[in-house]
Design a protein around this motif. Structure first.
Motif, PDB file in Angstrom:
ATOM      1  N   GLY A 179       0.882  -1.154  -0.079  1.00 57.90           N
ATOM      2  CA  GLY A 179      -0.111   0.048   0.006  1.00 57.90           C
ATOM      3  C   GLY A 179       0.793   1.212   0.046  1.00 57.90           C
ATOM      4  O   GLY A 179       1.577   1.291  -0.898  1.00 57.90           O
ATOM      5  N   THR A 180       0.622   2.030   0.968  1.00 56.75           N
ATOM      6  CA  THR A 180       1.525   3.293   1.113  1.00 56.75           C
ATOM      7  C   THR A 180       2.760   3.053   1.917  1.00 56.75           C
ATOM      8  O   THR A 180       3.272   4.116   2.449  1.00 56.75           O
ATOM      9  N   GLY A 181       3.263   1.865   2.069  1.00 55.24           N
ATOM     10  CA  GLY A 181       4.500   1.667   2.445  1.00 55.24           C
ATOM     11  C   GLY A 181       4.545   0.935   4.104  1.00 55.24           C
ATOM     12  O   GLY A 181       5.700   1.191   4.444  1.00 55.24           O
ATOM     13  N   GLU A 182       3.483   0.348   4.354  1.00 57.20           N
ATOM     14  CA  GLU A 182       3.988  -0.200   5.740  1.00 57.20           C
ATOM     15  C   GLU A 182       3.243  -1.764   5.476  1.00 57.20           C
ATOM     16  O   GLU A 182       2.329  -2.071   4.949  1.00 57.20           O
ATOM     17  N   ALA A 211       3.438   5.165  -5.566  1.00 58.90           N
ATOM     18  CA  ALA A 211       3.978   6.378  -5.707  1.00 58.90           C
ATOM     19  C   ALA A 211       4.013   6.956  -4.394  1.00 58.90           C
ATOM     20  O   ALA A 211       5.034   7.763  -4.104  1.00 58.90           O
ATOM     21  N   ILE A 212       2.837   7.072  -3.764  1.00 62.15           N
ATOM     22  CA  ILE A 212       2.967   7.555  -2.231  1.00 62.15           C
ATOM     23  C   ILE A 212       4.185   6.900  -1.346  1.00 62.15           C
ATOM     24  O   ILE A 212       4.562   7.734  -0.602  1.00 62.15           O
ATOM     25  N   ALA A 213       4.106   5.630  -1.424  1.00 56.13           N
ATOM     26  CA  ALA A 213       5.059   4.764  -0.540  1.00 56.13           C
ATOM     27  C   ALA A 213       6.490   5.208  -0.873  1.00 56.13           C
ATOM     28  O   ALA A 213       7.343   5.491  -0.071  1.00 56.13           O
ATOM     29  N   ARG A 214       6.782   5.452  -2.123  1.00 54.97           N
ATOM     30  CA  ARG A 214       7.995   5.874  -2.556  1.00 54.97           C
ATOM     31  C   ARG A 214       8.327   7.348  -2.336  1.00 54.97           C
ATOM     32  O   ARG A 214       9.487   7.584  -1.481  1.00 54.97           O
ATOM     33  N   GLU A 215       7.541   8.293  -2.286  1.00 54.14           N
ATOM     34  CA  GLU A 215       7.593   9.520  -1.588  1.00 54.14           C
ATOM     35  C   GLU A 215       8.021   9.583  -0.083  1.00 54.14           C
ATOM     36  O   GLU A 215       8.699  10.234   0.172  1.00 54.14           O
ATOM     37  N   ARG A 216       7.114   8.709   0.400  1.00 56.56           N
ATOM     38  CA  ARG A 216       7.317   8.614   1.871  1.00 56.56           C
ATOM     39  C   ARG A 216       8.661   8.247   2.245  1.00 56.56           C
ATOM     40  O   ARG A 216       9.530   8.744   3.319  1.00 56.56           O
ATOM     41  N   ALA A 217       9.056   7.034   1.603  1.00 53.22           N
ATOM     42  CA  ALA A 217      10.443   6.446   1.825  1.00 53.22           C
ATOM     43  C   ALA A 217      11.748   7.534   1.734  1.00 53.22           C
ATOM     44  O   ALA A 217      12.583   7.697   2.351  1.00 53.22           O
TER      45      ALA A 217
END
Length: 287
Positions: free
Chosen positions: A61-64, A90-96
């Motif tokens: 998902g958004t990185g978790e 895309a959101i997960a990459r941005e967060r990371a």
């Protein structure tokens, strides 16, 4: 048979649905993770993730829990995170990138049923609320097992039965009733599809896993008001908005207002904040 379940159509609809609400998940990310962090932390514990490990996060998902795992494995480790929604990725990459973990986490588009996983690559596999949506879970689990090193571990979180997950059930019941939407056929992938712990255990046994352990615990989901809770649902729950897509805007607002009213029974009289206690089922196992 025209009404037969088509897994490819289902996956396509899932991808479109998650893409359509990706910005909503970005908007509410902080609130979501304030509740969800306890789940990510427990998955890392159950998978026995350590510094230097190579970890796979399925349906990130958004990185978790990819982000939580990356903090645990450190610079000497690696996290591969897959999801079928490019919008969520895309959101997960941005967060990371924002939190300085882009060199540890590699995000790739795909689903566990068709994604090529190298044999015996990962020390651990984790998945937070993803397994329930897989049309062919037994095959996906077999693929994941083969991707683990000998004695590697898997840990996943799924939702309990609907009555024990009120933050999901409340809007779902109202929207289905008001739109006349029938329940899906038994066995259809969905948020509560693995609430039966006997079935959950059976799926892991069929895939060849050992030392299968199942436990449950709660996670609290809190928002400042009933109105903000409904704003959250409208922004993140693609299936509900799809059920109402053909209705006039005024009728849609009428239904959402009913959800606002019903959610007030979970309100704190002093502050107006709404707090839902949801039950989470954890399953862990060893290759």
């Amino acid at each position: 048979m025209s009404g037969a379940f088509d897994p490819q159509k289902f996956k396509s609809a899932q991808r479109q649905g998650w893409d359509s609400v990706a910005e909503g998940w970005k908007k509410w990310w902080k609130i979501i993770e304030e509740s969800g962090q306890v789940v990510s932390d427990r998955l890392i514990e159950l998978a026995r993730i350590q510094q230097g490990n190579h970890v796979l996060d399925v349906a990130t998902g958004t990185g978790e829990p990819a982000v939580t795992a990356a903090r645990k494995v450190g610079s000497g480790g690696k996290v591969t995170a897959i999801d079928l929604s490019p919008g969520m990725l895309a959101i997960a990459r941005e967060r990371a990138k924002e939190i300085g973990l882009a060199n540890i986490i590699e995000f790739e588009e795909g689903d566990a049923e068709s994604f090529h996983l190298p044999s015996q690559r990962f020390n651990a596999i984790v998945s937070r609320f993803g397994l329930m949506f897989m049309p062919d879970l037994p095959n996906a689990l077999k693929t994941m097992r083969e991707a683990l090193v000998p004695d590697g571990r898997i840990a996943a979180a799924v939702w309990s039965s609907p009555q024990k997950v009120p933050s999901f059930l409340l809007p779902l019941e109202i929207v289905m009733k008001e739109t006349g939407t029938p329940p899906p056929p038994p066995g259809t992938p969905g948020p509560f599809n693995l609430a039966d712990t006997n079935l959950l255990r059976e799926r892991f046994e069929q895939a060849g896993f050992q030392d299968i352990r199942i436990e449950s615990n709660t996670m609290n989901f809190r928002l400042p008001s009933a109105e903000e809770y409904v704003d959250f649902v409208r922004s993140t729950a693609a299936p509900l908005t799809a059920m109402m897509a053909g209705l006039p805007p005024a009728r849609q607002e009428e239904i959402w207002n009913k959800v606002v009213g019903a959610s007030r029974k979970y309100s704190d009289p002093a502050t107006g904040s709404v707090n839902f206690t949801n039950e989470v089922i954890y399953v862990s196992a060893k290759r």
